[in-house]
Design a protein around this motif. Structure first.
Motif, PDB file in Angstrom:
ATOM      1  N   GLY A  24       1.440  -0.636  -0.141  1.00 24.23           N
ATOM      2  CA  GLY A  24       0.144  -0.035  -0.207  1.00 24.23           C
ATOM      3  C   GLY A  24       1.377   1.361   0.052  1.00 24.23           C
ATOM      4  O   GLY A  24       2.436   1.105   0.460  1.00 24.23           O
ATOM      5  N   PRO A  25       0.541   2.502  -0.221  1.00 26.13           N
ATOM      6  CA  PRO A  25       0.967   3.520  -0.823  1.00 26.13           C
ATOM      7  C   PRO A  25       1.095   4.595   1.076  1.00 26.13           C
ATOM      8  O   PRO A  25       0.555   3.468   1.767  1.00 26.13           O
ATOM      9  CB  PRO A  25       0.011   4.362  -1.435  1.00 26.13           C
ATOM     10  CG  PRO A  25      -0.777   3.643  -0.949  1.00 26.13           C
ATOM     11  CD  PRO A  25      -1.012   2.243  -0.732  1.00 26.13           C
ATOM     12  N   ALA A  55     -10.316 -10.294   2.749  1.00 26.85           N
ATOM     13  CA  ALA A  55      -8.501  -9.824   2.276  1.00 26.85           C
ATOM     14  C   ALA A  55      -7.898 -10.346   2.858  1.00 26.85           C
ATOM     15  O   ALA A  55      -8.125 -10.340   4.745  1.00 26.85           O
ATOM     16  CB  ALA A  55      -8.637  -8.487   2.380  1.00 26.85           C
ATOM     17  N   ASP A  56      -6.465 -10.421   2.991  1.00 23.06           N
ATOM     18  CA  ASP A  56      -5.531 -10.796   3.692  1.00 23.06           C
ATOM     19  C   ASP A  56      -5.268  -9.593   4.505  1.00 23.06           C
ATOM     20  O   ASP A  56      -4.820  -8.974   4.328  1.00 23.06           O
ATOM     21  CB  ASP A  56      -4.090 -11.093   2.835  1.00 23.06           C
ATOM     22  CG  ASP A  56      -2.486 -11.271   3.140  1.00 23.06           C
ATOM     23  OD1 ASP A  56      -2.834 -11.045   4.334  1.00 23.06           O
ATOM     24  OD2 ASP A  56      -2.421 -12.183   2.711  1.00 23.06           O
ATOM     25  N   GLN A  59      -1.797  -8.094   3.801  1.00 27.04           N
ATOM     26  CA  GLN A  59      -2.785  -6.497   2.954  1.00 27.04           C
ATOM     27  C   GLN A  59      -2.923  -5.574   3.391  1.00 27.04           C
ATOM     28  O   GLN A  59      -3.454  -4.534   4.562  1.00 27.04           O
ATOM     29  CB  GLN A  59      -3.536  -6.997   2.001  1.00 27.04           C
ATOM     30  CG  GLN A  59      -3.095  -8.608   1.034  1.00 27.04           C
ATOM     31  CD  GLN A  59      -1.661  -8.318   0.259  1.00 27.04           C
ATOM     32  OE1 GLN A  59      -0.762  -7.503  -0.273  1.00 27.04           O
ATOM     33  NE2 GLN A  59      -0.630  -9.749   0.705  1.00 27.04           N
ATOM     34  N   ASP A  60      -2.198  -4.394   2.615  1.00 23.79           N
ATOM     35  CA  ASP A  60      -2.811  -2.746   2.441  1.00 23.79           C
ATOM     36  C   ASP A  60      -3.805  -2.296   1.178  1.00 23.79           C
ATOM     37  O   ASP A  60      -3.565  -0.885   1.008  1.00 23.79           O
ATOM     38  CB  ASP A  60      -1.953  -1.463   3.188  1.00 23.79           C
ATOM     39  CG  ASP A  60      -2.862  -0.440   3.581  1.00 23.79           C
ATOM     40  OD1 ASP A  60      -4.348  -0.459   3.933  1.00 23.79           O
ATOM     41  OD2 ASP A  60      -1.303   0.085   4.156  1.00 23.79           O
ATOM     42  N   CYS A  61      -4.815  -2.884   1.515  1.00 18.51           N
ATOM     43  CA  CYS A  61      -5.775  -2.065  -0.349  1.00 18.51           C
ATOM     44  C   CYS A  61      -7.045  -1.347   0.282  1.00 18.51           C
ATOM     45  O   CYS A  61      -7.329  -0.697  -0.638  1.00 18.51           O
ATOM     46  CB  CYS A  61      -5.953  -3.092  -0.838  1.00 18.51           C
ATOM     47  SG  CYS A  61      -4.970  -4.717  -1.415  1.00 18.51           S
ATOM     48  N   GLY A  62      -7.138  -0.888   1.509  1.00 14.52           N
ATOM     49  CA  GLY A  62      -7.813  -0.185   1.415  1.00 14.52           C
ATOM     50  C   GLY A  62      -9.230  -0.376   1.788  1.00 14.52           C
ATOM     51  O   GLY A  62     -10.014  -2.322   1.524  1.00 14.52           O
ATOM     52  N   ALA A  93     -10.535  -8.835  -5.194  1.00 13.75           N
ATOM     53  CA  ALA A  93      -9.785  -9.252  -3.609  1.00 13.75           C
ATOM     54  C   ALA A  93      -7.930  -8.813  -3.765  1.00 13.75           C
ATOM     55  O   ALA A  93      -7.578  -8.321  -4.713  1.00 13.75           O
ATOM     56  CB  ALA A  93      -8.988 -10.920  -4.532  1.00 13.75           C
ATOM     57  N   CYS A  94      -7.856  -8.611  -2.310  1.00 15.02           N
ATOM     58  CA  CYS A  94      -6.681  -7.572  -2.234  1.00 15.02           C
ATOM     59  C   CYS A  94      -5.909  -8.091  -2.736  1.00 15.02           C
ATOM     60  O   CYS A  94      -5.749  -9.696  -2.028  1.00 15.02           O
ATOM     61  CB  CYS A  94      -6.947  -7.133  -0.888  1.00 15.02           C
ATOM     62  SG  CYS A  94      -5.647  -6.045   0.081  1.00 15.02           S
ATOM     63  N   THR A  95      -4.490  -8.192  -3.116  1.00 19.21           N
ATOM     64  CA  THR A  95      -3.532  -8.337  -3.706  1.00 19.21           C
ATOM     65  C   THR A  95      -2.011  -7.330  -3.712  1.00 19.21           C
ATOM     66  O   THR A  95      -2.924  -6.356  -3.233  1.00 19.21           O
ATOM     67  CB  THR A  95      -2.562  -9.341  -4.748  1.00 19.21           C
ATOM     68  OG1 THR A  95      -2.746  -7.874  -5.425  1.00 19.21           O
ATOM     69  CG2 THR A  95      -4.600 -10.145  -5.681  1.00 19.21           C
TER      70      THR A  95
END
Length: 180
Positions: A24-25, A55-56, A59-62, A93-95
């Motif tokens: 993630g940013p 979601a995993d 991960q940091d997808c928001g 899906a968060c990747t």
């Protein structure tokens, strides 16, 4: 006692691992994946907090992307024919590369209305309008892994399509989502 070379190798490996696992940013503003941007969906990132319990957590997808009303992401499972496309719903899906759509669940038929607008991906965010029969051939060629039949600038780019449905649930527009 470890050698300087071994120690440097271990430090380099640890630095690379930190770089690879950070998806993630760091500024918390984030960005939607190519699939979401192309579909007009907007992710609302929340730095450090996965929005989807499935979601995993690493991960940091928001938050997952939200599609505009009347839009659906689909993954065709066979070449469309006789104005019908059989497809699975595509879910985000968060990747490590942010939100990416994947086909899930049962196959359902989707019917095409007359004068459907069809677009195929030519690169990141770029599309080319095509005739419906060209879209059908493209889907069939990509599903058959016949990449030689797909002529540039078109490519087989993930098999996910942003579909606009009318009130009857029939396809009125379909656009391939570019995925590297």
């Amino acid at each position: 006692m470890p050698s300087t070379r071994s120690l440097l190798t271990a430090v380099a490996f640890a630095a690379a691992l930190v770089t690879v696992t950070a998806c993630g940013p760091s500024d918390g503003k984030g960005s939607a994946p190519a699939a979401s941007k192309s579909a007009g969906a907007k992710a609302t990132p929340t730095a450090g907090t996965p929005a989807d319990p499935a979601a995993d957590p690493n991960q940091d997808c928001g938050n997952p992307p939200k599609l505009p009303a009347g839009h659906k992401m689909l993954h065709p499972i066979e070449r469309p024919k006789q104005n019908t496309m059989h497809a699975q719903d595509a879910k985000p899906a968060c990747t490590p590369n942010d939100w990416i759509y994947h086909g899930e669940g049962p196959h359902k038929p989707y019917w095409f209305e007359k004068n459907v607008t069809a677009e195929l991906a030519t690169g990141s965010g770029q599309t080319k309008k095509v005739e419906l029969y060209q879209l059908w051939d493209h889907i069939g060629d990509c599903l058959a892994n016949d990449h030689e039949a797909v002529k540039p600038p078109l490519t087989c780019s993930g098999g996910i399509y942003d579909v606009t449905l009318n009130a009857k649930g029939n396809v009125v527009a379909i656009k391939e989502i570019w995925h590297p």
